[in-house]
Design a protein around this motif. Structure first.
Motif, PDB file in Angstrom:
ATOM      1  N   MET A   1       3.905  14.076  -6.281  1.00 36.77           N
ATOM      2  CA  MET A   1       4.897  13.137  -6.810  1.00 36.77           C
ATOM      3  C   MET A   1       4.449  12.613  -8.178  1.00 36.77           C
ATOM      4  N   VAL A   2       5.379  12.596  -9.138  1.00 41.57           N
ATOM      5  CA  VAL A   2       5.064  12.106 -10.472  1.00 41.57           C
ATOM      6  C   VAL A   2       5.368  10.610 -10.544  1.00 41.57           C
ATOM      7  N   GLU A   6       0.070   6.125 -13.988  1.00 47.55           N
ATOM      8  CA  GLU A   6      -1.039   6.334 -13.057  1.00 47.55           C
ATOM      9  C   GLU A   6      -2.358   6.147 -13.790  1.00 47.55           C
ATOM     10  N   LEU A   7      -3.213   5.311 -13.224  1.00 43.67           N
ATOM     11  CA  LEU A   7      -4.564   5.123 -13.730  1.00 43.67           C
ATOM     12  C   LEU A   7      -5.523   5.727 -12.719  1.00 43.67           C
ATOM     13  N   ASN A  23     -13.638   1.592 -12.627  1.00 40.78           N
ATOM     14  CA  ASN A  23     -12.997   2.355 -11.552  1.00 40.78           C
ATOM     15  C   ASN A  23     -11.635   1.786 -11.166  1.00 40.78           C
ATOM     16  N   PHE A  24     -10.762   1.640 -12.146  1.00 40.49           N
ATOM     17  CA  PHE A  24      -9.418   1.092 -11.926  1.00 40.49           C
ATOM     18  C   PHE A  24      -8.489   2.221 -11.516  1.00 40.49           C
ATOM     19  N   ASN A  25      -7.923   2.121 -10.305  1.00 43.28           N
ATOM     20  CA  ASN A  25      -6.984   3.123  -9.805  1.00 43.28           C
ATOM     21  C   ASN A  25      -5.658   2.454  -9.457  1.00 43.28           C
ATOM     22  N   LEU A  26      -4.561   3.021  -9.953  1.00 39.77           N
ATOM     23  CA  LEU A  26      -3.246   2.416  -9.724  1.00 39.77           C
ATOM     24  C   LEU A  26      -2.165   3.465  -9.912  1.00 39.77           C
ATOM     25  N   GLN A  27      -1.145   3.405  -9.063  1.00 40.52           N
ATOM     26  CA  GLN A  27       0.033   4.244  -9.195  1.00 40.52           C
ATOM     27  C   GLN A  27       1.261   3.345  -9.229  1.00 40.52           C
ATOM     28  N   VAL A  28       2.069   3.483 -10.268  1.00 42.55           N
ATOM     29  CA  VAL A  28       3.245   2.630 -10.462  1.00 42.55           C
ATOM     30  C   VAL A  28       4.498   3.488 -10.439  1.00 42.55           C
ATOM     31  N   GLU A  29       5.470   3.079  -9.615  1.00 45.40           N
ATOM     32  CA  GLU A  29       6.713   3.832  -9.506  1.00 45.40           C
ATOM     33  C   GLU A  29       7.702   3.412 -10.598  1.00 45.40           C
ATOM     34  N   LYS A  30       8.695   4.236 -10.832  1.00 44.56           N
ATOM     35  CA  LYS A  30       9.721   3.940 -11.833  1.00 44.56           C
ATOM     36  C   LYS A  30      10.473   2.669 -11.451  1.00 44.56           C
ATOM     37  N   GLY A  31      10.640   1.772 -12.415  1.00 45.12           N
ATOM     38  CA  GLY A  31      11.376   0.538 -12.184  1.00 45.12           C
ATOM     39  C   GLY A  31      10.598  -0.530 -11.457  1.00 45.12           C
ATOM     40  N   GLU A  32       9.308  -0.311 -11.245  1.00 47.14           N
ATOM     41  CA  GLU A  32       8.494  -1.299 -10.533  1.00 47.14           C
ATOM     42  C   GLU A  32       7.992  -2.364 -11.504  1.00 47.14           C
ATOM     43  N   PHE A  33       7.857  -3.574 -10.999  1.00 53.72           N
ATOM     44  CA  PHE A  33       7.328  -4.706 -11.769  1.00 53.72           C
ATOM     45  C   PHE A  33       5.947  -5.020 -11.189  1.00 53.72           C
ATOM     46  N   VAL A  34       4.903  -4.703 -11.962  1.00 54.00           N
ATOM     47  CA  VAL A  34       3.525  -4.895 -11.500  1.00 54.00           C
ATOM     48  C   VAL A  34       2.848  -5.946 -12.375  1.00 54.00           C
ATOM     49  N   ALA A  35       2.186  -6.899 -11.737  1.00 52.53           N
ATOM     50  CA  ALA A  35       1.480  -7.954 -12.468  1.00 52.53           C
ATOM     51  C   ALA A  35      -0.019  -7.783 -12.307  1.00 52.53           C
ATOM     52  N   PHE A  36      -0.749  -7.946 -13.414  1.00 55.42           N
ATOM     53  CA  PHE A  36      -2.207  -8.027 -13.380  1.00 55.42           C
ATOM     54  C   PHE A  36      -2.567  -9.504 -13.404  1.00 55.42           C
ATOM     55  N   LEU A  37      -3.293  -9.953 -12.401  1.00 53.65           N
ATOM     56  CA  LEU A  37      -3.614 -11.371 -12.247  1.00 53.65           C
ATOM     57  C   LEU A  37      -5.112 -11.548 -12.081  1.00 53.65           C
ATOM     58  N   GLY A  38      -5.646 -12.596 -12.718  1.00 58.46           N
ATOM     59  CA  GLY A  38      -7.071 -12.885 -12.567  1.00 58.46           C
ATOM     60  C   GLY A  38      -7.508 -13.920 -13.579  1.00 58.46           C
ATOM     61  N   PRO A  39      -8.724 -14.430 -13.439  1.00 57.11           N
ATOM     62  CA  PRO A  39      -9.229 -15.435 -14.384  1.00 57.11           C
ATOM     63  C   PRO A  39      -9.503 -14.821 -15.753  1.00 57.11           C
ATOM     64  N   SER A  40      -9.698 -15.668 -16.749  1.00 63.63           N
ATOM     65  CA  SER A  40     -10.017 -15.196 -18.097  1.00 63.63           C
ATOM     66  C   SER A  40     -11.274 -14.335 -18.064  1.00 63.63           C
ATOM     67  N   GLY A  41     -11.229 -13.216 -18.799  1.00 61.61           N
ATOM     68  CA  GLY A  41     -12.393 -12.340 -18.874  1.00 61.61           C
ATOM     69  C   GLY A  41     -12.520 -11.351 -17.736  1.00 61.61           C
ATOM     70  N   ASP A  61      -8.681   8.639 -16.516  1.00 65.80           N
ATOM     71  CA  ASP A  61      -7.496   9.159 -17.186  1.00 65.80           C
ATOM     72  C   ASP A  61      -6.313   8.207 -16.993  1.00 65.80           C
ATOM     73  N   ILE A  62      -5.436   8.187 -17.991  1.00 60.92           N
ATOM     74  CA  ILE A  62      -4.176   7.441 -17.908  1.00 60.92           C
ATOM     75  C   ILE A  62      -3.046   8.448 -18.037  1.00 60.92           C
ATOM     76  N   LEU A  63      -2.148   8.445 -17.063  1.00 58.58           N
ATOM     77  CA  LEU A  63      -1.024   9.380 -17.049  1.00 58.58           C
ATOM     78  C   LEU A  63       0.288   8.601 -17.076  1.00 58.58           C
ATOM     79  N   ILE A  64       1.218   9.020 -17.905  1.00 63.81           N
ATOM     80  CA  ILE A  64       2.563   8.468 -17.948  1.00 63.81           C
ATOM     81  C   ILE A  64       3.540   9.603 -17.701  1.00 63.81           C
ATOM     82  N   LYS A  65       4.352   9.463 -16.651  1.00 65.22           N
ATOM     83  CA  LYS A  65       5.287  10.518 -16.242  1.00 65.22           C
ATOM     84  C   LYS A  65       4.561  11.837 -16.004  1.00 65.22           C
ATOM     85  N   GLY A  66       3.318  11.756 -15.495  1.00 63.46           N
ATOM     86  CA  GLY A  66       2.540  12.939 -15.190  1.00 63.46           C
ATOM     87  C   GLY A  66       1.793  13.536 -16.361  1.00 63.46           C
ATOM     88  N   ARG A  67       1.999  12.994 -17.568  1.00 60.19           N
ATOM     89  CA  ARG A  67       1.332  13.524 -18.763  1.00 60.19           C
ATOM     90  C   ARG A  67       0.118  12.674 -19.107  1.00 60.19           C
TER      91      ARG A  67
END
Length: 361
Positions: A1-2, A6-7, A23-41, A61-67
């Motif tokens: 699935m594309v 994707e990180l 070691n940041f791993n994440l998969q985001v679907e089309k139209g999804e709203f994802v928030a990165f939350l955490g303290p400063s730094g 690697d960072i992939l956008i639409k599978g590229r």
């Protein structure tokens, strides 16, 4: 699935050896709203900048639409980024600010004007289109920044604390507009914030970070009710954390009693694997009760602080082990009204509201 984004094991280490992200791993679907939350730094803005291409990654690697776009310069990536300070050109009109990205792309003038007019209308900026950006209010400048980011029709919109400079009332208004806009356009949003209310209220999923490491990726509800690490339990909401040790079942081995721990306040039940030693209890899970109800746990304590604010009663109760915990209840209840500092209370608690986890995962 594309995936839209994707990180894969993404990391950032600076020349002096400082690890900003690991070691940041994440998969985001089309139209999804994802928030990165955490303290400063914690590395959330650094990660966003790596997605945009403004920060070089050193691992993964960072992939956008599978590229794979890990080595692609920012202007070649199908992303658009909005900063906290908006980064508008003060000497330009609203119209020229909004159309700047289209000019860079070299769009024909007629097509550029059509796209700019449409986005100005969408953001209710048509009447101020020919004014200089620095003559407008903070709310209008924020809308200009959003319009400029969206007019180029990015695959992914990256937002780095874009509401941080707004006052509380305007911030709430823009939050509502932002959520409606994202749903209407169907564009993937990746949003960096240090404000829990924004992350929990706007996003489909929240990524909680600490010291460059992802602590948990969950829906807002799951994140709030079922934290997975001690850091998240302390960072999100107003939880009480009680240390304990596993209770053994008959014969001295952990069996059916694996989801109970023995604490200084007595046994506490919840959900969690064997060996769990930390009970996490949300402030609103406690009930000020003269006597326990069937199936409830009860904890005795004494009120040491009280404040009624609107519909909410805030209490601090000192337990038998001298630990002080926060309690939230409806201020109109008779119990909340008559309790004063020094009153002896019994706290009722549904065991199902408790989350158990290792205290040192």
């Amino acid at each position: 699935m594309v995936h839209d984004l994707e990180l894969v094991s993404v990391g950032k280490t600076y020349a002096d050896g400082t690890k900003a992200v690991s070691n940041f791993n994440l998969q985001v679907e089309k139209g999804e709203f994802v928030a990165f939350l955490g303290p400063s730094g914690c590395g959330k803005s650094t990660t966003l900048r790596m997605i945009a291409g403004f920060e070089e990654i050193t691992e993964g690697d960072i992939l956008i639409k599978g590229r794979n776009v890990s080595a692609t310069p920012p202007e070649k990536r199908p992303t658009s980024m909005i900063f906290q300070n908006y980064a508008l050109f003060p000497h330009m009109t609203v119209r020229r600010n909004v159309g700047f990205g289209l000019d860079v792309k070299g769009l024909p003038r007629a097509e550029r004007d059509r796209k700019v007019d449409r986005i100005l209308d969408m953001f209710d900026l048509t009447e101020v289109a020919d004014r200089k950006a620095d003559r407008l209010s903070a709310g209008q400048r924020q809308r200009i920044a959003l319009a400029r980011g969206l007019v180029v029709e990015p695959e992914i919109l990256l937002l780095d604390e874009p509401l941080g400079a707004l006052d509380a009332n305007l911030r709430r208004i823009i939050q509502n507009e932002l959520k409606l806009l994202q749903r209407e356009l169907g564009i993937t949003f990746v949003f960096v914030t240090h404000a829990q209310s924004e992350a929990l209220g706007l996003s489909d999923r929240v990524v909680v970070m600490s010291n460059g490491v992802v602590e948990q990726i969950s829906t807002p509800k799951e994140l709030y009710l079922r934290p997975q690490t001690p850091f998240v339990a302390r960072f999100i909401g107003a939880n009480t954390l009680i240390e304990g040790r596993p209770l053994a079942s008959e014969g001295g081995a952990l069996g059916k009693a694996f989801n109970r721990i023995d604490t200084a306040l007595g046994p506490i039940s919840g959900i969690g694997p064997s060996g769990s030693t930390l009970a996490v209890i949300p402030a609103e899970a406690f009930r000020l009760a003269p006597e326990g109800q069937p199936g409830e746990m009860t904890l005795p304590g004494r009120v040491v602080w009280k404040q009624l604010v609107g519909a909410t009663g805030h209490f601090r109760v000192r337990l038998a082990n001298d630990q002080e915990i926060g309690i939230e209840t409806h201020s109109d209840t008779a119990r909340a009204q008559i309790l004063d500092v020094g009153a002896v209370v019994t706290l009722g608690l549904d065991p199902g509201a408790v989350t158990l986890m290792p205290s040192n995962p």
